[in-house]
Write a protein that holds these residues in place. Structure first.
Motif, PDB file in Angstrom:
ATOM      1  N   UNK A   1       0.816  -1.222   0.000  1.00  0.00           N
ATOM      2  CA  UNK A   1       0.000   0.000   0.000  1.00  0.00           C
ATOM      3  C   UNK A   1       0.850   1.272   0.000  1.00  0.00           C
ATOM      4  N   UNK A   2       2.009   1.248  -0.624  1.00  0.00           N
ATOM      5  CA  UNK A   2       2.889   2.411  -0.587  1.00  0.00           C
ATOM      6  C   UNK A   2       3.015   3.132  -1.927  1.00  0.00           C
ATOM      7  N   UNK A   3       2.397   2.639  -2.984  1.00  0.00           N
ATOM      8  CA  UNK A   3       2.512   3.270  -4.296  1.00  0.00           C
ATOM      9  C   UNK A   3       1.222   4.015  -4.609  1.00  0.00           C
ATOM     10  N   UNK A   4       1.361   5.244  -5.071  1.00  0.00           N
ATOM     11  CA  UNK A   4       0.186   6.052  -5.423  1.00  0.00           C
ATOM     12  C   UNK A   4      -0.477   5.490  -6.677  1.00  0.00           C
ATOM     13  N   UNK A   5      -1.782   5.675  -6.783  1.00  0.00           N
ATOM     14  CA  UNK A   5      -2.538   5.139  -7.903  1.00  0.00           C
ATOM     15  C   UNK A   5      -2.099   5.675  -9.252  1.00  0.00           C
ATOM     16  N   UNK A   6      -1.630   6.927  -9.303  1.00  0.00           N
ATOM     17  CA  UNK A   6      -1.228   7.495 -10.589  1.00  0.00           C
ATOM     18  C   UNK A   6       0.045   6.857 -11.124  1.00  0.00           C
ATOM     19  N   UNK A   7       0.785   6.145 -10.280  1.00  0.00           N
ATOM     20  CA  UNK A   7       2.020   5.513 -10.721  1.00  0.00           C
ATOM     21  C   UNK A   7       1.825   4.049 -11.102  1.00  0.00           C
ATOM     22  N   UNK A   8       0.585   3.549 -11.024  1.00  0.00           N
ATOM     23  CA  UNK A   8       0.308   2.170 -11.396  1.00  0.00           C
ATOM     24  C   UNK A   8      -0.099   2.098 -12.858  1.00  0.00           C
ATOM     25  N   UNK A   9       0.177   0.966 -13.493  1.00  0.00           N
ATOM     26  CA  UNK A   9      -0.259   0.749 -14.863  1.00  0.00           C
ATOM     27  C   UNK A   9      -1.773   0.585 -14.874  1.00  0.00           C
ATOM     28  N   UNK A  10      -2.380   0.897 -15.990  1.00  0.00           N
ATOM     29  CA  UNK A  10      -3.823   0.712 -16.130  1.00  0.00           C
ATOM     30  C   UNK A  10      -4.185  -0.757 -15.988  1.00  0.00           C
ATOM     31  N   UNK A  11      -5.340  -1.025 -15.402  1.00  0.00           N
ATOM     32  CA  UNK A  11      -5.894  -2.370 -15.236  1.00  0.00           C
ATOM     33  C   UNK A  11      -5.033  -3.276 -14.364  1.00  0.00           C
ATOM     34  N   UNK A  12      -4.319  -2.729 -13.381  1.00  0.00           N
ATOM     35  CA  UNK A  12      -3.530  -3.561 -12.478  1.00  0.00           C
ATOM     36  C   UNK A  12      -4.136  -3.651 -11.088  1.00  0.00           C
ATOM     37  N   UNK A  13      -5.148  -2.859 -10.795  1.00  0.00           N
ATOM     38  CA  UNK A  13      -5.784  -2.892  -9.484  1.00  0.00           C
ATOM     39  C   UNK A  13      -7.026  -3.764  -9.585  1.00  0.00           C
ATOM     40  N   UNK A  14      -7.170  -4.705  -8.645  1.00  0.00           N
ATOM     41  CA  UNK A  14      -8.331  -5.595  -8.657  1.00  0.00           C
ATOM     42  C   UNK A  14      -9.382  -5.091  -7.687  1.00  0.00           C
ATOM     43  N   UNK A  15     -10.530  -5.756  -7.642  1.00  0.00           N
ATOM     44  CA  UNK A  15     -11.634  -5.342  -6.789  1.00  0.00           C
ATOM     45  C   UNK A  15     -11.310  -5.362  -5.312  1.00  0.00           C
ATOM     46  N   UNK A  16     -10.371  -6.211  -4.874  1.00  0.00           N
ATOM     47  CA  UNK A  16     -10.019  -6.281  -3.465  1.00  0.00           C
ATOM     48  C   UNK A  16      -9.345  -4.996  -2.994  1.00  0.00           C
ATOM     49  N   UNK A  17      -8.664  -4.275  -3.875  1.00  0.00           N
ATOM     50  CA  UNK A  17      -7.950  -3.063  -3.482  1.00  0.00           C
ATOM     51  C   UNK A  17      -8.801  -1.805  -3.601  1.00  0.00           C
ATOM     52  N   UNK A  18     -10.041  -1.920  -4.092  1.00  0.00           N
ATOM     53  CA  UNK A  18     -10.877  -0.738  -4.325  1.00  0.00           C
ATOM     54  C   UNK A  18     -11.960  -0.652  -3.265  1.00  0.00           C
ATOM     55  N   UNK A  19     -12.061   0.511  -2.627  1.00  0.00           N
ATOM     56  CA  UNK A  19     -13.149   0.758  -1.694  1.00  0.00           C
ATOM     57  C   UNK A  19     -14.329   1.264  -2.514  1.00  0.00           C
ATOM     58  N   UNK A  20     -15.426   0.504  -2.524  1.00  0.00           N
ATOM     59  CA  UNK A  20     -16.554   0.845  -3.387  1.00  0.00           C
ATOM     60  C   UNK A  20     -17.157   2.197  -3.061  1.00  0.00           C
ATOM     61  N   UNK A  21     -17.107   2.604  -1.795  1.00  0.00           N
ATOM     62  CA  UNK A  21     -17.689   3.895  -1.435  1.00  0.00           C
ATOM     63  C   UNK A  21     -16.907   5.060  -2.020  1.00  0.00           C
ATOM     64  N   UNK A  22     -15.662   4.813  -2.465  1.00  0.00           N
ATOM     65  CA  UNK A  22     -14.865   5.884  -3.053  1.00  0.00           C
ATOM     66  C   UNK A  22     -15.143   6.062  -4.545  1.00  0.00           C
ATOM     67  N   UNK A  23     -15.899   5.155  -5.138  1.00  0.00           N
ATOM     68  CA  UNK A  23     -16.197   5.248  -6.557  1.00  0.00           C
ATOM     69  C   UNK A  23     -17.377   6.180  -6.805  1.00  0.00           C
ATOM     70  N   UNK A  24     -17.364   6.870  -7.919  1.00  0.00           N
ATOM     71  CA  UNK A  24     -18.464   7.754  -8.292  1.00  0.00           C
ATOM     72  C   UNK A  24     -19.579   6.975  -8.965  1.00  0.00           C
ATOM     73  N   UNK A  25     -20.626   7.684  -9.303  1.00  0.00           N
ATOM     74  CA  UNK A  25     -21.735   7.032 -10.004  1.00  0.00           C
ATOM     75  C   UNK A  25     -21.418   6.914 -11.487  1.00  0.00           C
ATOM     76  N   UNK A  26     -21.953   5.890 -12.095  1.00  0.00           N
ATOM     77  CA  UNK A  26     -21.738   5.652 -13.515  1.00  0.00           C
ATOM     78  C   UNK A  26     -22.785   6.452 -14.287  1.00  0.00           C
ATOM     79  N   UNK A  27     -22.377   7.305 -15.222  1.00  0.00           N
ATOM     80  CA  UNK A  27     -23.361   8.070 -15.984  1.00  0.00           C
ATOM     81  C   UNK A  27     -24.192   7.144 -16.870  1.00  0.00           C
ATOM     82  N   UNK A  28     -25.499   7.420 -16.954  1.00  0.00           N
ATOM     83  CA  UNK A  28     -26.429   6.640 -17.781  1.00  0.00           C
ATOM     84  C   UNK A  28     -26.467   5.171 -17.388  1.00  0.00           C
TER      85      UNK A  28
END
Length: 90
Positions: free
Chosen positions: A47-74
């Protein structure tokens, strides 16, 4: 015919010395370079690397807090058609 001298020529002495220094310098520098510049998964703390320094599609659902996600448009429409829940009781 005169006997050949057993001493090496000055050019051979200089070339041998240059070869020894070149090989010795490379052998000494290689471990230091690898020690300083080597980064792998074992050397990174969890948990020491910032998200902007990670490659795209390398974070899985276990590392994401769902409450931090925004709403999906449409999210309520599929192909322009509104989606609604239908309750069916047999």
């Amino acid at each position: 015919m005169p006997a050949r001298s057993a001493r090496p020529s000055p050019a051979l002495v200089v070339a041998s010395l240059a070869l020894a220094v070149a090989l010795g310098g490379t052998a000494f520098a290689a471990p230091l370079r690898n020690l300083v510049a080597s980064i792998n998964g074992a050397t990174i703390q969890d948990h020491s690397i910032a998200g902007v320094k990670l490659k795209n599609d390398t974070v899985t659902g276990k590392q994401v807090k769902e409450s931090s996600l925004g709403t999906v448009p449409n999210a309520g429409t599929v192909g322009g058609v509104t989606v609604r829940k239908i309750f069916y009781a047999p």
